[in-house]
Design an enzyme around this catalytic site. Structure first.
Site, PDB file in Angstrom:
ATOM      1  N   THR A 161       0.809  -1.204   0.000  1.00  0.00           N
ATOM      2  CA  THR A 161       0.000   0.000   0.000  1.00  0.00           C
ATOM      3  C   THR A 161       0.850   1.264   0.000  1.00  0.00           C
ATOM      4  O   THR A 161       0.315   2.359   0.107  1.00  0.00           O
ATOM      5  CB  THR A 161      -0.940   0.023   1.218  1.00  0.00           C
ATOM      6  N   GLY A 162       2.154   1.107  -0.072  1.00  0.00           N
ATOM      7  CA  GLY A 162       2.993   2.286  -0.237  1.00  0.00           C
ATOM      8  C   GLY A 162       3.603   2.829   1.042  1.00  0.00           C
ATOM      9  O   GLY A 162       3.963   4.003   1.107  1.00  0.00           O
ATOM     10  N   LYS A 163       3.744   2.003   2.065  1.00  0.00           N
ATOM     11  CA  LYS A 163       4.352   2.474   3.311  1.00  0.00           C
ATOM     12  C   LYS A 163       5.826   2.800   3.118  1.00  0.00           C
ATOM     13  O   LYS A 163       6.300   3.878   3.484  1.00  0.00           O
ATOM     14  CB  LYS A 163       4.196   1.408   4.410  1.00  0.00           C
ATOM     15  N   THR A 164       6.538   1.863   2.508  1.00  0.00           N
ATOM     16  CA  THR A 164       7.951   2.093   2.265  1.00  0.00           C
ATOM     17  C   THR A 164       8.138   3.280   1.326  1.00  0.00           C
ATOM     18  O   THR A 164       9.024   4.105   1.514  1.00  0.00           O
ATOM     19  CB  THR A 164       8.590   0.827   1.672  1.00  0.00           C
ATOM     20  N   ASP A 221     -12.750 -24.023  -3.678  1.00  0.00           N
ATOM     21  CA  ASP A 221     -14.034 -23.487  -3.221  1.00  0.00           C
ATOM     22  C   ASP A 221     -14.338 -23.990  -1.819  1.00  0.00           C
ATOM     23  O   ASP A 221     -14.723 -23.223  -0.936  1.00  0.00           O
ATOM     24  CB  ASP A 221     -15.174 -23.945  -4.147  1.00  0.00           C
ATOM     25  N   HIS A 238     -21.489 -20.851 -10.149  1.00  0.00           N
ATOM     26  CA  HIS A 238     -21.025 -19.707  -9.350  1.00  0.00           C
ATOM     27  C   HIS A 238     -21.716 -18.429  -9.813  1.00  0.00           C
ATOM     28  O   HIS A 238     -22.246 -17.651  -9.022  1.00  0.00           O
ATOM     29  CB  HIS A 238     -19.514 -19.493  -9.536  1.00  0.00           C
ATOM     30  N   GLU A 287     -18.626 -23.158 -13.372  1.00  0.00           N
ATOM     31  CA  GLU A 287     -18.491 -21.694 -13.345  1.00  0.00           C
ATOM     32  C   GLU A 287     -19.845 -21.015 -13.524  1.00  0.00           C
ATOM     33  O   GLU A 287     -20.128 -19.994 -12.902  1.00  0.00           O
ATOM     34  CB  GLU A 287     -17.516 -21.211 -14.416  1.00  0.00           C
TER      35      GLU A 287
HETATM   36  P1  ADP Z   1       4.625  -1.525   1.356  1.00  0.00           P
HETATM   37  O1  ADP Z   1       3.428  -0.847   1.926  1.00  0.00           O
HETATM   38  O2  ADP Z   1       4.461  -3.015   1.378  1.00  0.00           O
HETATM   39  O3  ADP Z   1       5.898  -1.054   1.942  1.00  0.00           O
HETATM   40  P2  ADP Z   1       5.677  -0.310  -0.990  1.00  0.00           P
HETATM   41  O4  ADP Z   1       5.791   1.058  -0.445  1.00  0.00           O
HETATM   42  O5  ADP Z   1       6.944  -1.068  -1.044  1.00  0.00           O
HETATM   43  O6  ADP Z   1       4.615  -1.146  -0.176  1.00  0.00           O
HETATM   44  O7  ADP Z   1       4.996  -0.251  -2.406  1.00  0.00           O
HETATM   45  C1  ADP Z   1       5.409  -1.022  -3.473  1.00  0.00           C
HETATM   46  C2  ADP Z   1       5.229  -0.308  -4.782  1.00  0.00           C
HETATM   47  O8  ADP Z   1       3.859  -0.090  -5.056  1.00  0.00           O
HETATM   48  C3  ADP Z   1       5.842   1.050  -4.790  1.00  0.00           C
HETATM   49  O9  ADP Z   1       7.179   1.007  -5.166  1.00  0.00           O
HETATM   50  C4  ADP Z   1       4.990   1.800  -5.814  1.00  0.00           C
HETATM   51  O10 ADP Z   1       5.476   1.561  -7.105  1.00  0.00           O
HETATM   52  C5  ADP Z   1       3.648   1.153  -5.677  1.00  0.00           C
HETATM   53  N1  ADP Z   1       2.768   1.947  -4.840  1.00  0.00           N
HETATM   54  C6  ADP Z   1       2.208   1.545  -3.671  1.00  0.00           C
HETATM   55  N2  ADP Z   1       1.422   2.499  -3.160  1.00  0.00           N
HETATM   56  C7  ADP Z   1       1.493   3.551  -3.986  1.00  0.00           C
HETATM   57  C8  ADP Z   1       0.898   4.858  -3.985  1.00  0.00           C
HETATM   58  N3  ADP Z   1       0.090   5.257  -3.016  1.00  0.00           N
HETATM   59  N4  ADP Z   1       1.188   5.675  -5.004  1.00  0.00           N
HETATM   60  C9  ADP Z   1       2.009   5.275  -5.982  1.00  0.00           C
HETATM   61  N5  ADP Z   1       2.606   4.070  -6.039  1.00  0.00           N
HETATM   62  C10 ADP Z   1       2.341   3.194  -5.067  1.00  0.00           C
HETATM   63 ZN    ZN Z   2     -15.403 -23.065  -8.224  1.00  0.00          ZN
HETATM   64 MG    MG Z   3       7.439  -2.151   2.681  1.00  0.00          MG
END
Ligand code: ADP
Ligand code: ZN
Ligand code: MG
Length: 656
Positions: free
Chosen positions: A248-251, A542, A471, A468
């Protein structure tokens, strides 16, 4: 990218130290060589003082031995060699044979004879025949080889040395690669970015996450203008914890902080503290904080902090890891240790906030928790915009459509979709990336690679199509199930067919929604029962999903009447359910019963839906067999518009 100035602890320093390592290894070998050479030199020097001259036996017998100049003859039996020592008084005579100098010591001559030579008798006879004055001593010897004992002697210390060398070298490398030998394992492994601009990521690269960005920006602001905040008596927070699912972009956000903050930025991962040596983690934590305090104001970023921050276990001994706990304790102490205005702010990230130690999260340590969730529609749109910046799109390309197609995708998934789409377009030799390439990329990421070559018999294909279709039919007709987006019978990755749903973006799920989804999940198996009268292994995943869901409903969410509002969910993750169930055997039986009841109920619902709509269901199955891919529009054509929940066709049509 990781450029830094010639800081004391920067990676450059590390590298230079690491470079020196091979030479150190070479020195060990040269020491061994030196010892060997010394040994050899000693051996040569001790074998004799003068080089003996070689003579033939005949010559010796007829001249030398009868001349009366010989003091003694040493016959070496095992080498079949005779060594002749001259009388001191006679040395003068032989001077010119030795280059004009009087030879010292002895032997002065030697001769070799054949193996059959009977030295003892021959020599004795010779001596007998000589006049008294010319006689000489005969000594018979047996020489042991020089090499045997010497090799024995040298081998042992040599082996020791080699062993020492080979075992020490990996140990030194294990010191986390910081070089400097075994003595620097306690140094922190943090990377230091001193100047803004040494990291290229900025807040512009982070899309969405508005709340998180505001919080993080404020932290940077704390460091830049502390007066503004402390003037009113407030304290600057010590740390902030970024929490959220993976990707989700923490790093990324932390990198952006490093890129934008005008302060030194230490970055390391929680696992960098962990080492095989006891006490290293704690000492690394100490070292990190010492460095940070020197550089204050600064930011320390610890990624994946759960590697060290996991809750300390209560039942020590079985699952406890003392080393990790020591590291964590040191971290806790250090975070308390520096005054809140010392200008060091700790930023940490994890996707397992639930397992972190409570002590770490209390106010005064990580004062702030910044939650980063999976992006919503609008945020996904922004993330797509960021990642599509460098991609050549077909004219009139609609990004909104992509955002709508990708519920539940994380930022990392979206980045992956964009990249994959570009690759797919390139494979087809296109000049621009088209909408279809993105759709293919999404499918591929959700379901794995298409495997059109997989061999499927017509009979199997018929079964898969009905499965399918089952489902799809159930999920379409039950108002609380997730609406279907498309369904295919093209094998992909491990699966033989797949249905894509459009999950509602919701925070809470009701019992009705869960039950309807379970009915849709079992719909595939029920369809097989109805059509074939027999079932297949195709429903494995499933059933797995179904069982997990039912257990969760009963034991976690309190959704069964018989168990009541109890939850055996363990958010701390510290208890091992496999060994100690928190409930009695009787409850365990009851849970199993309730799970079975829920699944039976889902089965009954699915059966009812499918038998009541048998006609439409069969129509859908044959459409699948014919086209392999069926979209929600086709379902609407067969069954009419959905009665409740979200209508995926509406969602898609809005955009058109
Ligand atoms: P984590 O939350 O696991 O640390 P990362 O920060 O490593 O995730 O995100 C991995 C990649 O996903 C990033 O290098 C980027 O390319 C993409 N990414 C994730 N979140 C964003 C965001 N909010 N905006 C743009 N790119 C994103
Ligand atoms: Zn199935
Ligand atoms: Mg990370």
């Amino acid at each position: 990218m990781e450029r830094n100035n010639r800081g004391q602890q920067g990676p450059q320093n590390d590298n230079s130290r690491r470079m020196r390592q091979p030479r150190r290894g070479f020195n060990w070998f040269s020491l061994v060589y030196l010892i060997l050479l010394l040994g050899l030199a000693y051996m040569w020097s001790s074998t004799g003082t003068a080089d003996p001259l070689k003579r033939e036996w005949i010559d010796v017998k007829e001249n030398l031995l009868i001349s009366g100049d010989v003091e003694k003859l040493v016959y070496v039996r095992n080498e079949h060699k005779g060594e002749i020592f001259l009388k001191q008084s006679a040395l003068e005579k032989y001077k010119n044979l030795y280059g004009g100098r009087e030879p010292k010591g002895g032997p002065h001559f030697y001769f070799l004879v054949s193996e059959k030579f009977d030295a003892e008798n021959q020599l004795d006879a010779l001596v007998e025949s000589l006049p008294e004055a010319n006689r000489f001593k005969v000594v018979v010897e047996e020489h042991k080889s020089y090499w045997g004992p010497i090799i024995e002697w040298l081998l042992f210390p040599l082996m020791l040395l080699l062993m020492f060398f080979f075992f020490m070298r990996p140990m030194r490398n294990m010191g986390g690669g910081s070089g400097g030998g075994i003595f620097s394992v306690g140094k922190s492994q943090a990377k230091l970015y001193e100047k803004a601009g040494s990291v290229k990521v900025t807040f512009k690269d982070v899309a969405g996450m508005e709340e998180a960005k505001v919080e993080v920006k404020e932290i940077v602001d704390f460091l830049k203008n502390p007066k503004k905040y402390t003037a009113l008596g407030g304290k600057i927070p010590k740390g902030a914890l970024l929490v959220g699912p993976p990707g989700t972009g923490k790093t990324l956000l932390a990198k952006a902080v490093a890129g934008e903050a005008d302060v030194p930025f230490f970055s390391m991962s929680g696992s960098d503290f962990v080492e095989m040596f006891v006490g290293v983690g704690a000492s690394r934590v100490r070292d990190l904080f010492r460095q940070a305090k020197e550089k204050a104001p600064c930011i320390v970023f610890i990624d994946e902090i759960d590697a060290v921050g996991r809750a300390r276990s209560k039942n020590a001994g079985f699952t406890s890891n003392d080393e990790r706990e020591n590291t964590l304790n040191q971290l806790l102490t250090e975070m308390d240790g520096f005054g809140s205005n010392s200008g060091v702010i700790i930023l940490a990230a994890t996707n397992r906030a639930d397992i972190l130690d409570k002590a770490l999260m209390r106010a005064g340590r990580f004062d702030r928790q910044i939650h980063v969730d999976l992006p919503e529609l609008k945020e996904r749109l922004d993330i797509f915009k960021v990642h599509l910046r460098n991609i050549k799109l077909e004219p009139g390309f609609q990004i909104d459509f992509l955002a709508k197609q990708t519920p539940g995708f994380s930022g990392a998934d979206i980045a992956n979709v964009c990249n994959e789409a570009a690759l797919i377009a390139a494979r087809k030799n296109k000049d621009v990336v088209e909408k279809q390439d993105f759709l293919d990329a999404i499918d591929r990421i959700v379901g794995g690679l298409e495997r059109k070559s997989k061999i499927i018999t017509p009979d199997e294909k018929n079964t898969i199509a009905h499965h399918e279709a089952g489902h799809a039919t159930v999920s379409w007709l039950l108002p609380n199930a997730n609406p279907l987006l498309k369904v295919t019978i093209i094998p992909r990755g491990q699966s033989l067919g797949a249905a894509w749903y459009l999950p509602e973006e919701r925070q809470l799920t009701t019992t009705e929604q869960m039950m309807d989804e379970m009915a849709a999940t079992i719909g595939g198996r029920v369809a097989e029962e109805i059509v074939n009268g027999r079932i297949s292994t195709g429903a494995l995943s499933d059933l797995e999903k179904l069982t997990k869901q039912a257990y969760a409903m009963v034991t976690y969410f309190g959704m069964s009447d018989k168990i009541g509002n109890l939850s055996y969910y363990d958010s701390t993750g510290s208890r091992d359910m496999a060994f100690s169930k928190p409930y009695s055997e009787k409850t365990a039986e009851l849970i199993d019963e309730e799970v079975k009841r829920l699944i039976d109920q889902a089965h009954a619902t699915a059966l009812q839906v499918l038998t009541e709509n048998r006609e439409g269901f069969e129509k859908l199955a044959s459409l699948l067999l014919e086209r392999e891919v069926v979209f929600s529009e086709d379902l609407e054509a067969i069954f009419g518009p959905r009665k409740g929940g979200v209508d995926p066709n509406k969602l898609l049509r809005d955009e058109a």
